[in-house]
Design a protein around this motif. Structure first.
Motif, short mmCIF file in Angstrom:
data_model
loop_
_atom_site.label_atom_id
_atom_site.label_comp_id
_atom_site.label_asym_id
_atom_site.label_seq_id
_atom_site.Cartn_x
_atom_site.Cartn_y
_atom_site.Cartn_z
N CYS A 16 47.72 54.92 31.06
CA CYS A 16 47.46 53.62 30.34
C CYS A 16 48.63 52.93 29.37
O CYS A 16 48.82 53.86 28.51
N GLY A 26 41.40 42.84 24.82
CA GLY A 26 41.98 42.74 26.05
C GLY A 26 41.49 43.88 26.91
O GLY A 26 40.77 44.45 26.75
N PRO A 27 42.51 43.95 28.31
CA PRO A 27 41.86 44.69 29.38
C PRO A 27 41.94 46.23 28.75
O PRO A 27 41.11 47.05 29.26
N VAL A 28 42.75 46.47 27.76
CA VAL A 28 42.91 48.08 27.39
C VAL A 28 41.58 48.53 26.79
O VAL A 28 41.32 49.74 26.86
N ASP A 30 38.45 48.14 27.96
CA ASP A 30 37.71 48.57 28.96
C ASP A 30 38.34 49.81 29.67
O ASP A 30 37.51 50.79 30.01
N MET A 31 39.66 50.00 29.72
CA MET A 31 40.27 51.02 30.11
C MET A 31 39.99 52.36 29.51
O MET A 31 39.86 53.20 29.89
#
Length: 271
Positions: A16, A26-28, A30-31
């Motif tokens: 990532c 942001g999406p990070v 969830d990652m």
């Protein structure tokens, strides 16, 4: 995306990339929730200007590996000096830390400092206010062939003048005046302008006063100015070396004298 489908589509282990100093939105987010518990996965910070360890303070139980690989898109000193050499700026604003080499040698090293070869350099410290002169100047604009063919100048005194409606266009080779299209006419801003130049002619003004029925006129002269007193209007006109002043409390008298004065000099109305 459901986690099983996501895992099957991407495979393992995971990597990532985080360019922002805070992986808290942001999406990070969830990652990290999906991959953070596996030590085979890696979180890679690419931002050069922040402490990546502080960004991980919100994730104390993170099991995945963390790497900091800063990717700096900014210019090196050598690249910046090459750009300045080509642009030749007249005035360069520069942080003081960029103007001298780290070892403070007398001769700046182009590999470790900014070396301005042209113009003026103004350096500044953090939170410092500096004065930057911004001289006003005129910029020449060229007419397109289409607009030039539509110009119909007329002679007023010793000058050639004309009214031009055009669209100002900035191009790579400078400013251009282009003939407006029908779609541009609605956006063009028109204002009536009244331009005068030259010095008032006293003899012509006295003649105009007599022709308008103002025969009681008295002149008063000194070294710097000439004063014309018009008895019927209870007004005076002062002709000085740099300006002409109408003194009266009657607005109609002021307008009458103004029209007479303007008739003695070059005048152009357009718009």
């Amino acid at each position: 995306v459901p986690r099983p489908k996501f895992h099957r589509a991407c495979g393992e282990p995971w990597g990532c990339f985080a360019s922002h100093p805070s992986p808290r939105f942001g999406p990070v987010v969830d990652m990290l929730r999906i991959w953070g518990g596996d030590a085979r996965n890696t979180l890679i910070f690419t931002g050069p200007g922040f402490n990546h360890t502080a960004a991980l303070a919100a994730f104390p139980n993170l099991a995945m590996r963390v790497s900091w690989c800063p990717i700096d898109p900014r210019l090196t000193f050598q690249q910046a000096n090459m750009v300045l050499r080509d642009l030749k700026p007249k005035h360069l604003l520069l942080p003081s830390s960029y103007a001298s080499a780290p070892d403070h040698t007398s001769s700046p090293d182009p590999r470790a400092s900014i070396v301005a070869m042209h113009g003026t350099v103004t350096t500044f410290q953090q939170h410092e206010s500096v004065h930057v002169p911004m001289p006003k100047r005129f910029v020449q604009a060229r007419m397109t062939k289409e607009l030039a063919l539509s110009v119909r100048p007329r002679t007023i005194g010793d000058a050639l003048v004309c009214q031009v409606s055009a669209v100002l266009d900035r191009r790579e080779d400078g400013f251009w005046l282009d003939a407006p299209r029908l779609t541009d006419l609605k956006e063009l801003q028109f204002s009536r302008q009244h331009i005068v130049w030259g010095k008032p002619l006293l003899e012509k003004i006295l003649q105009q006063l007599k022709q308008n029925g103002f025969k009681e006129v008295r002149l008063e002269r000194n070294d710097q100015q000439t004063i014309v007193h018009v008895t019927a209007l209870n007004a005076s006109v002062i002709f000085g070396p740099e300006q002409t002043v109408i003194q009266t409390t009657d607005e109609s008298a002021r307008q009458t004298l103004k029209d007479i004065i303007l008739s003695s000099i070059n005048c152009l109305d357009y718009g």
